[in-house]
Design a protein around this motif. Sequence first.
Motif, short mmCIF file in Angstrom:
data_model
loop_
_atom_site.label_atom_id
_atom_site.label_comp_id
_atom_site.label_asym_id
_atom_site.label_seq_id
_atom_site.Cartn_x
_atom_site.Cartn_y
_atom_site.Cartn_z
N ALA A 170 -3.08 7.20 -7.82
CA ALA A 170 -3.26 6.44 -8.95
C ALA A 170 -4.44 6.59 -9.79
CB ALA A 170 -3.40 5.00 -8.13
N PHE B 33 -6.92 13.59 -13.97
CA PHE B 33 -6.70 13.24 -12.42
C PHE B 33 -7.89 12.32 -12.47
CE2 PHE B 33 -5.99 18.70 -11.92
CZ PHE B 33 -4.29 18.03 -11.76
N PHE B 34 -8.23 11.46 -13.21
CA PHE B 34 -9.26 10.79 -12.96
C PHE B 34 -9.03 9.14 -12.53
CE2 PHE B 34 -12.73 11.50 -16.63
CZ PHE B 34 -13.21 12.14 -15.74
N PRO B 35 -9.24 8.31 -11.50
CA PRO B 35 -8.99 7.81 -10.74
C PRO B 35 -8.42 6.35 -11.77
CG PRO B 35 -11.27 8.00 -9.69
CD PRO B 35 -11.43 9.14 -10.88
N SER B 36 -7.28 5.26 -11.58
CA SER B 36 -6.76 4.41 -12.38
C SER B 36 -6.27 3.30 -11.23
CB SER B 36 -5.59 5.55 -12.91
OG SER B 36 -5.09 4.26 -13.43
N PRO B 37 -7.83 2.62 -10.96
CA PRO B 37 -7.62 1.50 -10.27
C PRO B 37 -6.61 0.21 -11.71
CG PRO B 37 -10.06 1.85 -10.86
CD PRO B 37 -9.14 2.85 -10.78
N PRO C 133 -11.24 -0.06 -6.43
CA PRO C 133 -11.36 1.38 -6.62
C PRO C 133 -12.36 1.60 -5.11
CG PRO C 133 -12.54 -0.61 -7.56
CD PRO C 133 -11.73 -0.90 -6.80
N PHE C 134 -12.03 0.66 -4.37
CA PHE C 134 -13.02 1.23 -2.84
C PHE C 134 -12.38 2.29 -2.31
CE2 PHE C 134 -13.59 -3.06 -4.38
CZ PHE C 134 -15.28 -3.42 -4.39
N TYR C 135 -11.90 2.21 -2.58
CA TYR C 135 -10.57 3.59 -0.77
C TYR C 135 -10.17 4.80 -2.11
CZ TYR C 135 -11.04 -0.73 1.27
OH TYR C 135 -11.54 -2.62 1.15
N ASP C 136 -9.83 5.46 -0.93
CA ASP C 136 -9.06 6.80 -1.87
C ASP C 136 -7.79 6.51 -2.90
OD1 ASP C 136 -8.76 9.50 -0.69
OD2 ASP C 136 -6.62 9.62 -1.04
N PRO C 137 -7.34 6.90 -3.95
CA PRO C 137 -6.45 6.97 -4.81
C PRO C 137 -4.88 6.84 -4.41
CG PRO C 137 -7.20 8.88 -5.15
CD PRO C 137 -8.22 8.02 -4.14
N LYS D 225 -2.61 4.23 -13.69
CA LYS D 225 -1.54 5.11 -13.40
C LYS D 225 -1.40 6.17 -12.85
CE LYS D 225 -4.61 6.06 -17.16
NZ LYS D 225 -5.90 6.99 -18.24
N ARG E 23 -7.78 19.64 -7.13
CA ARG E 23 -9.84 19.72 -6.67
C ARG E 23 -9.97 19.89 -5.38
NH1 ARG E 23 -10.08 13.76 -9.15
NH2 ARG E 23 -10.46 13.36 -6.49
#
Lengths: 70, 446
Positions: free
Chosen positions: B341, B347-351, B379-383, B415, B234
């Motif tokens: 994360a 590449f979906f976020p994984s909080p 989930p608020f910040y960069d992974p 993940k 991305r």
Amino acid sequence: MEEIKASMAGSVWKINVSVGAEVVEAQDVVILESMKMEIPISAVGNGVVTELKVKEGDFVNEGDVLVIIE
Amino acid sequence: MVTKLLIANRGEIAARIIRTCKKMNIPCVAVYSEADQNAPYVSMADEAYLLGGPKVNESYLHVEKILEIAKKANCDSIHPGYGFLSENADFARSCSRAGLTFIGPNPDIIEKMGNKVEARKLMEAAGLPLVKGLSRPLINLEDASKSAAEIGYPVMLKAAAGGGGIGMQAVWNEEDLIAAFSGNQKRAEMFFGNGDMFIEKLIEKPRHIEIQVLADQFGEAVYLWERECSIQRRNQKVVEEAPSPFLDEDTRINMGQSAVRAIKEIGYQNAGTIEFLVDEQQQFYFLEMNTRLQVEHPITEEITGLDLVELQIRVASGEKLALTQADIKREGHAIEVRIYAEDPVTFFPSPGTITSLILPENEYIRHELGVHGASIVSPFYDPMIAKMIVKGDTRNEAIDNLSSALEGYQINGIKTNIPLLLDISKHPAFREGDTTTDFIDKHLKN
């Protein structure tokens, strides 16, 4: 009946449909936001929205049901 | 002088800056949001203050609150890290109005480098080679089509205010251009509130290679070699290495010297990074300048033996550069991987909550950590939750060390992209140095 589920954990940023709305396959119904990324969640088939399970700003986990269409 | 430093950031970079403060005996102050109360960096600092709620505008972007804490804690300096307020010219101005030293360049340069068309103009005047294209916004489709024909297809259509890979599209012929123009303009308008588009020649099979520079307040400047950051997902970097496996020695030195000449010309101060695209013939073109410490700065530290945060603090304190170009050595090979994360495939976020964290340990491994074994990844910040930097005497040795380190790196409960990083490290194309920006799509997607 078809359940549209969250593909990731995050907050509900936008809901693009309301109860009674007709949706078509691949239409984005909800946009989730997590870790600075917006992920559109789209319908997998055609139908009419019968229930919204979440509202904007809610936190959802992966697999949670967002919208039900018939 | 820097006598007490506030770190206006979070996660691994806050921890990184605190380490250097301890080494230099500078008391340091951390700030944190409600979501970060238990983060490792908060307990590492000499003092820590709550900023507010977890959202960034209630915390890490809350300028008044940050300045108020700096004052209350008797700080005289602020290190902005990367992201958040680090490239915010108004924040840098507010710091100096409040009598605080902002560890970075002066606000006018931050401002100019933030706009791609402005940055192009400035660096063209400072003598850096640019990708053939327009240093002005396009007027309309007719103008776009005429300009593209003059430059020659394929071209890249870009948003002037763009960033993070959004508002950018490769166009191969006039038909594509007509189809792409209005859509991209609308998207740029929607995302950045500015629909200005410009056009550049498309560099095929490009590599992303950047030069680390450092300048003092007396006009002296040096370069600390290059970093190659071509492997991206991305349009965000995943693996970085130094030196580049691709550049020949003449090009490397030419890029470094050009970068130093340019920053002297514009009167740049402190650490910065000039990003270039490099084509298959080793021609290099200015892409953008990051006016801050870079995420991947540790690989430069590993091959030069220097501490970039220390050097930033020293030049911001008004010290003269104690290094000449000849003092800057280059030893061995360093590779950094960013631990995200996220799902390694989509590449979906994984909080979520980390249930255990097992780190590989060895003399050739350096960890930069934003989390511990029981952290909640919000989930608020960069992974990006951590980085691992691995060294070797040669590139091959560094790659072997990287693979074995990644095999021992375990994060449970969420993940992460570790499986993807392992695939990259073991891929023959990576070993061969075939590291163009389409690496993941080309070699790892079926």
